[in-house]
Design an enzyme around this catalytic site. Sequence first.
Site, PDB file in Angstrom:
ATOM      1  N   ARG A  37      11.034  -0.371  11.405  1.00  0.00           N
ATOM      2  CA  ARG A  37       9.945  -0.121  12.357  1.00  0.00           C
ATOM      3  C   ARG A  37       9.964  -1.161  13.469  1.00  0.00           C
ATOM      4  O   ARG A  37      10.232  -2.326  13.220  1.00  0.00           O
ATOM      5  CB  ARG A  37       8.597  -0.161  11.627  1.00  0.00           C
ATOM      6  CG  ARG A  37       8.173   1.183  11.092  1.00  0.00           C
ATOM      7  CD  ARG A  37       6.995   1.093  10.187  1.00  0.00           C
ATOM      8  NE  ARG A  37       5.908   0.246  10.672  1.00  0.00           N
ATOM      9  CZ  ARG A  37       4.803  -0.007   9.989  1.00  0.00           C
ATOM     10  NH1 ARG A  37       4.649   0.519   8.801  1.00  0.00           N
ATOM     11  NH2 ARG A  37       3.873  -0.783  10.489  1.00  0.00           N
ATOM     12  N   ARG A  95      11.852  -4.954   5.744  1.00  0.00           N
ATOM     13  CA  ARG A  95      11.378  -3.618   5.365  1.00  0.00           C
ATOM     14  C   ARG A  95      12.153  -2.506   6.069  1.00  0.00           C
ATOM     15  O   ARG A  95      12.450  -2.592   7.248  1.00  0.00           O
ATOM     16  CB  ARG A  95       9.892  -3.509   5.700  1.00  0.00           C
ATOM     17  CG  ARG A  95       9.280  -2.178   5.303  1.00  0.00           C
ATOM     18  CD  ARG A  95       7.818  -2.301   5.092  1.00  0.00           C
ATOM     19  NE  ARG A  95       7.046  -2.314   6.326  1.00  0.00           N
ATOM     20  CZ  ARG A  95       5.731  -2.218   6.354  1.00  0.00           C
ATOM     21  NH1 ARG A  95       5.038  -2.124   5.236  1.00  0.00           N
ATOM     22  NH2 ARG A  95       5.091  -2.245   7.508  1.00  0.00           N
ATOM     23  N   ARG A 116      -0.633  -8.884  13.323  1.00  0.00           N
ATOM     24  CA  ARG A 116      -1.311  -7.891  12.477  1.00  0.00           C
ATOM     25  C   ARG A 116      -2.129  -8.576  11.387  1.00  0.00           C
ATOM     26  O   ARG A 116      -3.192  -8.103  10.985  1.00  0.00           O
ATOM     27  CB  ARG A 116      -0.300  -6.911  11.884  1.00  0.00           C
ATOM     28  CG  ARG A 116       0.047  -5.797  12.862  1.00  0.00           C
ATOM     29  CD  ARG A 116       1.514  -5.394  12.790  1.00  0.00           C
ATOM     30  NE  ARG A 116       1.881  -4.718  11.587  1.00  0.00           N
ATOM     31  CZ  ARG A 116       3.147  -4.649  11.115  1.00  0.00           C
ATOM     32  NH1 ARG A 116       4.122  -5.226  11.778  1.00  0.00           N
ATOM     33  NH2 ARG A 116       3.407  -4.009  10.005  1.00  0.00           N
ATOM     34  N   ARG A 120     -10.017   0.558   8.833  1.00  0.00           N
ATOM     35  CA  ARG A 120      -9.492  -0.764   9.159  1.00  0.00           C
ATOM     36  C   ARG A 120     -10.488  -1.575   9.968  1.00  0.00           C
ATOM     37  O   ARG A 120     -10.166  -2.668  10.437  1.00  0.00           O
ATOM     38  CB  ARG A 120      -8.231  -0.587   9.994  1.00  0.00           C
ATOM     39  CG  ARG A 120      -6.943  -0.961   9.309  1.00  0.00           C
ATOM     40  CD  ARG A 120      -5.831  -0.536  10.238  1.00  0.00           C
ATOM     41  NE  ARG A 120      -4.607  -1.227  10.064  1.00  0.00           N
ATOM     42  CZ  ARG A 120      -3.559  -0.736   9.404  1.00  0.00           C
ATOM     43  NH1 ARG A 120      -3.640   0.402   8.779  1.00  0.00           N
ATOM     44  NH2 ARG A 120      -2.441  -1.411   9.371  1.00  0.00           N
ATOM     45  N   LYS A 132       0.829  -1.215   0.000  1.00  0.00           N
ATOM     46  CA  LYS A 132       0.000   0.000   0.000  1.00  0.00           C
ATOM     47  C   LYS A 132       0.864   1.267   0.000  1.00  0.00           C
ATOM     48  O   LYS A 132       0.564   2.221  -0.682  1.00  0.00           O
ATOM     49  CB  LYS A 132      -0.935   0.023   1.222  1.00  0.00           C
ATOM     50  CG  LYS A 132      -1.868  -1.168   1.304  1.00  0.00           C
ATOM     51  CD  LYS A 132      -2.864  -1.008   2.453  1.00  0.00           C
ATOM     52  CE  LYS A 132      -2.238  -0.914   3.823  1.00  0.00           C
ATOM     53  NZ  LYS A 132      -1.631  -2.166   4.346  1.00  0.00           N
TER      54      LYS A 132
END
Length: 211
Positions: free
Chosen positions: A156, A123, A167, A88, A13
């Site tokens: 992160r 990431r 998640r 969400r 996204k």
Amino acid sequence: MIILLMGAPGSGKGVQGQKLIDCFGLVRISTGDMLREQISQKTEIGLRAKYDMDRGLLVPDELIVELLRLRIAMPDCKQGFILDGFPRSILQAQALTEQGVVPDHIVYLDVSEAVIVQRICGRLTHVASGRVYHEIFNPPKVAGRDDLTGEMLERRKDDNEVSVRQRLKVFEQQTRPVIDYYRAQKTALIHFINGENDKEVVGNQIYRALV
Ligand code: ADP
């Protein structure tokens, strides 16, 4: 034009949202980035949100709904916007409807769990802009540095395997039903895109779906 970008964490996204800014001249609003900004400024909202974010849970609906309401009332949202990471939950989607925000397009990026875990674990994020990279699949030009500003990239805190599995669970239980909500509303065009393809291919498919 109002576009919702939907998909599990790590589905692309952020990367695709950045591309859409360039293509359509719309602002991109990422609720994750907004919350991380609140955390870095040590606001009361940030302190509250950090507890849930560190655990891979959603922050309370009323907190994020209010934050988003204030953001989309700003003048740069007049021509439309791209929402990344909101709504969400069904309650958040209902709150958008109540605020008169009706999306024109919903782009759903479909990616399998195995690919997501691989992506999230490598990431790297440029915190100030929300630009994301991957150590192997999407490396920055200079290792550890943002391509545009040269600033340091960060990992992160919630980008680890335990958090991502949590998640993903939350996504299945609370976020996936949002698609059914919009299907029933019959107002938005919903585009399912295979998010496992190369990011250029995915970008082109999204572009073709939206024009
Ligand atoms: P990802 O999609 O990779 O999980 P985000 O940056 O979109 O990353 O979100 C990170 C975290 O921020 C989420 O796990 C959640 O705790 C919080 N968050 C972001 N957007 C929302 C939202 N709309 N409602 C509740 N929590 C949110």
